[in-house]
Motif scaffolding. Structure first.
Motif, PDB file in Angstrom:
ATOM      1  N   THR A 504       1.009  -1.101   0.611  1.00  0.00           N
ATOM      2  CA  THR A 504       0.347   0.063  -0.270  1.00  0.00           C
ATOM      3  C   THR A 504       0.750   1.484  -0.047  1.00  0.00           C
ATOM      4  O   THR A 504       0.512   2.500  -0.487  1.00  0.00           O
ATOM      5  CB  THR A 504      -1.205  -0.191   0.924  1.00  0.00           C
ATOM      6  N   GLU A 505       2.271   1.124   0.530  1.00  0.00           N
ATOM      7  CA  GLU A 505       2.815   2.358   0.577  1.00  0.00           C
ATOM      8  C   GLU A 505       4.390   2.864  -1.058  1.00  0.00           C
ATOM      9  O   GLU A 505       4.380   1.829  -1.649  1.00  0.00           O
ATOM     10  CB  GLU A 505       4.306   1.919   1.529  1.00  0.00           C
ATOM     11  N   LEU A 506       3.303   4.272  -1.471  1.00  0.00           N
ATOM     12  CA  LEU A 506       3.840   4.452  -2.694  1.00  0.00           C
ATOM     13  C   LEU A 506       5.227   5.340  -2.795  1.00  0.00           C
ATOM     14  O   LEU A 506       4.577   6.398  -1.892  1.00  0.00           O
ATOM     15  CB  LEU A 506       2.972   4.793  -3.858  1.00  0.00           C
ATOM     16  N   ALA A 507       5.864   5.002  -3.608  1.00  0.00           N
ATOM     17  CA  ALA A 507       6.975   6.810  -4.269  1.00  0.00           C
ATOM     18  C   ALA A 507       5.962   7.305  -5.251  1.00  0.00           C
ATOM     19  O   ALA A 507       5.379   6.804  -5.987  1.00  0.00           O
ATOM     20  CB  ALA A 507       8.284   5.999  -4.703  1.00  0.00           C
ATOM     21  N   ARG A 508       5.918   9.143  -4.826  1.00  0.00           N
ATOM     22  CA  ARG A 508       5.132   9.577  -6.004  1.00  0.00           C
ATOM     23  C   ARG A 508       5.990  10.853  -5.776  1.00  0.00           C
ATOM     24  O   ARG A 508       7.051  11.191  -5.031  1.00  0.00           O
ATOM     25  CB  ARG A 508       4.032   9.917  -5.372  1.00  0.00           C
ATOM     26  N   PRO A 509       5.781  11.611  -6.978  1.00  0.00           N
ATOM     27  CA  PRO A 509       6.527  12.544  -7.086  1.00  0.00           C
ATOM     28  C   PRO A 509       5.750  14.031  -6.467  1.00  0.00           C
ATOM     29  O   PRO A 509       4.773  13.625  -6.110  1.00  0.00           O
ATOM     30  CB  PRO A 509       5.765  12.522  -8.606  1.00  0.00           C
ATOM     31  N   ASP A 510       6.285  15.061  -6.518  1.00  0.00           N
ATOM     32  CA  ASP A 510       6.483  16.413  -6.283  1.00  0.00           C
ATOM     33  C   ASP A 510       5.211  16.471  -7.262  1.00  0.00           C
ATOM     34  O   ASP A 510       5.267  17.032  -8.695  1.00  0.00           O
ATOM     35  CB  ASP A 510       6.949  16.974  -6.380  1.00  0.00           C
ATOM     36  N   PHE A 511       3.652  16.347  -6.203  1.00  0.00           N
ATOM     37  CA  PHE A 511       2.733  16.758  -7.509  1.00  0.00           C
ATOM     38  C   PHE A 511       2.618  18.061  -8.016  1.00  0.00           C
ATOM     39  O   PHE A 511       2.336  18.585  -9.371  1.00  0.00           O
ATOM     40  CB  PHE A 511       1.038  16.442  -6.561  1.00  0.00           C
ATOM     41  N   VAL A 512       3.158  19.168  -7.411  1.00  0.00           N
ATOM     42  CA  VAL A 512       2.951  20.751  -7.507  1.00  0.00           C
ATOM     43  C   VAL A 512       3.970  21.084  -8.665  1.00  0.00           C
ATOM     44  O   VAL A 512       3.417  21.860  -9.790  1.00  0.00           O
ATOM     45  CB  VAL A 512       3.643  21.557  -6.146  1.00  0.00           C
ATOM     46  N   ALA A 513       5.089  20.232  -8.404  1.00  0.00           N
ATOM     47  CA  ALA A 513       6.163  21.212  -9.339  1.00  0.00           C
ATOM     48  C   ALA A 513       6.173  19.734 -11.161  1.00  0.00           C
ATOM     49  O   ALA A 513       5.818  20.465 -11.888  1.00  0.00           O
ATOM     50  CB  ALA A 513       7.381  19.999  -9.259  1.00  0.00           C
ATOM     51  N   LEU A 514       5.017  18.885 -10.344  1.00  0.00           N
ATOM     52  CA  LEU A 514       4.655  18.005 -11.731  1.00  0.00           C
ATOM     53  C   LEU A 514       3.337  18.570 -12.533  1.00  0.00           C
ATOM     54  O   LEU A 514       3.728  18.541 -14.218  1.00  0.00           O
ATOM     55  CB  LEU A 514       3.766  16.587 -11.746  1.00  0.00           C
ATOM     56  N   ALA A 515       2.304  19.313 -11.436  1.00  0.00           N
ATOM     57  CA  ALA A 515       1.258  19.955 -12.384  1.00  0.00           C
ATOM     58  C   ALA A 515       1.565  21.139 -12.755  1.00  0.00           C
ATOM     59  O   ALA A 515       1.514  21.481 -14.723  1.00  0.00           O
ATOM     60  CB  ALA A 515       0.618  20.372 -11.480  1.00  0.00           C
ATOM     61  N   GLU A 516       3.164  21.402 -12.491  1.00  0.00           N
ATOM     62  CA  GLU A 516       3.246  23.281 -13.636  1.00  0.00           C
ATOM     63  C   GLU A 516       4.479  22.921 -13.832  1.00  0.00           C
ATOM     64  O   GLU A 516       4.597  23.111 -15.590  1.00  0.00           O
ATOM     65  CB  GLU A 516       4.716  23.838 -12.264  1.00  0.00           C
TER      66      GLU A 516
END
Length: 560
Positions: A504-516
């Motif tokens: 259940t544990e996930l590495a994930r991106p910096d969503f703010v930087a990714l959206a930008e």
């Protein structure tokens, strides 16, 4: 003798002249888009592929607006939402094999939620049909078989002259109550071949209404008028059939408390004295409904979630109004009325005698107070504050789309939708990744209102590619991503069941930087600033992302 239909069927001189002189440069794909236009479509969703290029080439010769997503499943979710918001058929154009199959999870959700999606897929060339041995790219032995168990109906066109009739039949099926997804497939060579057939003009594929039988209405009206403790469960069918005004009038006419299912959010005013709201995962609500001597169920099959995980055991008489005949009595013995909810409620309003019960509002208040006391005892103030912040910021008439995430599970029970057809989720089929692409479909249906999408970080990863779609079409969607570092609800389930969570544990991106990086404005927020940051996002044109790092907990449901 001259009949009206003789006049309708006789072409005018102008129609005859146009039919005899069709424009040059058209192919089978033009027959597809002309038929869709003739049936009233204005917007189509999809993703091109090799065998479907005839349809996509024809789009540029049409007046249809095209919204192209980056993944077929997301295109299906967008079409699903468009169908829910407008009540109109949402065309979905797909390619063969992998492209077609990628849409299946979205079509399953459309089927569960009764969303009218018309998927038109291509096929390998006609010479390769039926065998699976010809070596064509994307070839399947039986592509239709993959869809038959998911959609309402399957339609084929093997020649160009079959295209208008096949699409019209599918259109009528999609709009026949209960609404749902349908599948049409057309071979590549049929789509690409030049055509001399006339341009398809306006077509009528309006389905017959599902009208209640009057003898059943009479019995239902008698039971309700003479009930001591009537109650009403309003499901998604009440919303889809635009029956909410009739529902309110009937509840007030017989003083019957009303609870809405998760799919029926907004069907009844949240703060009305007769409103039990949506606390279906609560034994206080379940006990109240079980105690009703006459229970009217409108537009719900009383499935797993609507029956408190099948623990609901009504002791009184059940009346079920349902457009899907297969759901009548499927979970509980009932007086089953196969009908469109709006027509059935209209008939009841014309038939039922008024009854007065001054104790009903007090009994409702008692139940809601017990629910609140139970929830408050769990000290889940963060979750309640976040929902309140979303409600504060979201304009009353703006639609919201919720992925399968803990905040959405809270919203099913605790969020005031305020207006019918404004809160939607994937709880019909329960697949991840619904929220953001569905919100894009709603924004395409009505770009004048800001739209909210809510996802967890796990579900958000299904839809990251659609940030490009949101930017390309400047769709006014604010995407709230609650980042808890994994599949939060599954983490809770596994900890409760096994004492430890796995996978259940996930590495994930910096969503703010990714959206930008997609050119989409983004902000990292806190529980304290959530309402303000959401309100700012709703006020700006185009898409935006609001990321909330937070670990939420689910309230404890009560089934016993």
């Amino acid at each position: 003798m001259t009949h009206d239909h003789d006049i309708v069927l006789r072409p005018t001189p102008q129609q005859t002249q146009a039919a005899l002189n069709p424009p040059a440069g058209r192919n089978g794909g033009d027959l597809v888009v002309e038929t869709l236009q003739g049936l009233g479509a204005t917007t189509v969703f999809g993703l091109p592929g090799q065998h479907a290029l005839g349809m996509f080439d024809a789009l540029r010769r049409s007046s249809l607006s095209y919204v192209g997503l980056r993944v077929e499943n997301n295109a299906g979710f967008a079409a699903d939402a468009y169908g829910r918001i407008t009540g109109e058929v949402a065309p979905l154009l797909l390619s063969t094999g992998p492209g077609a199959l990628m849409s299946l999870a979205a079509l399953q959700e459309a089927a569960a939620a009764s969303a009218p999606v018309l998927a038109v897929g291509s096929q390998v060339p006609s010479a390769g049909l039926g065998g699976g041995r010809h070596g064509y790219l994307h070839e399947l032995r039986d592509q239709q078989a993959s869809f038959r168990d998911v959609v309402k109906s399957v339609h084929t066109a093997r020649t160009q002259s079959q295209i208008p009739s096949a699409i019209a039949a599918a259109w009528e099926s999609a709009l026949t109550a209960p609404h749902g997804p349908v599948w049409v497939e057309i071979p590549q060579d049929v789509l690409l071949a030049q055509t001399e057939l006339p341009v398809v003009t306006a077509m009528d594929a309006t389905p017959d209404e599902v009208v209640p039988r009057p003898e059943l209405t009479a019995v239902a009206a008698h039971l309700l008028a003479n009930a001591r403790r009537p109650a009403i469960i309003a499901g998604g069918g009440a919303v889809r059939s635009d029956a909410c005004g009739k529902l309110l009038a009937l509840a007030e006419r017989i003083d019957a408390p009303v609870v809405t299912t998760f799919g029926g959010k907004g069907a009844f005013p949240w703060e009305h004295p007769l409103s039990l709201q949506s606390w279906l995962e609560d034994r206080h609500t379940t006990d109240f409904l079980e105690d009703a001597d006459v229970l009217l169920v409108v537009g719900s099959g009383l499935g797993e979630l609507s029956s408190n995980y099948h623990t609901f055991a009504p002791r009184g008489r059940v009346i079920q109004i349902e457009a899907d005949a297969g759901k009548l009595g499927s979970n509980h013995d009932c007086l089953g009325i196969h009908a469109d909810a709006r027509l059935a409620l209209s008939a009841l309003l014309e038939t039922v005698e008024p009854r007065r019960d001054e104790t009903a509002p007090e009994r409702v208040r008692t139940v809601l107070a017990a629910v609140r006391e139970r929830i408050d005892a769990q000290e889940l103030t963060l979750e309640q504050r976040l929902l309140a912040s979303v409600r504060e910021a979201l304009p009353d008439t703006s639609p919201s789309f919720w992925d399968m995430t803990i905040l959405a599970y809270w919203a099913w029970s605790a969020f005031d939708a305020r207006h019918p057809n404004t809160m939607h989720s994937a709880q019909g089929a329960g697949g991840l990744g619904y929220g953001f692409p569905a919100a894009l479909g709603a924004a395409a249906a009505d770009p004048t209102r800001p739209v909210l999408a809510v996802s967890g970080d796990g579900g958000a990863m299904y839809s990251i590619a659609e940030l490009a779609t949101a930017r390309q079409y400047q769709l006014p969607v604010t995407w709230l991503i609650v980042d808890d570092g994994g599949y939060g609800i599954l983490r809770e389930y596994m900890n409760d069941a096994f004492g430890e969570a796995t996978a259940t544990e996930l590495a994930r991106p910096d969503f703010v930087a990714l959206a930008e990086s997609f050119g989409v404005p983004a902000v990292r927020t806190t529980p304290e600033s959530l309402a303000e940051d959401l309100a700012k996002s709703f006020a700006e044109p185009g898409p935006s992302v609001v990321v909330l790092p937070a670990v939420l907990k689910m309230f404890a449901p009560t089934h016993l």
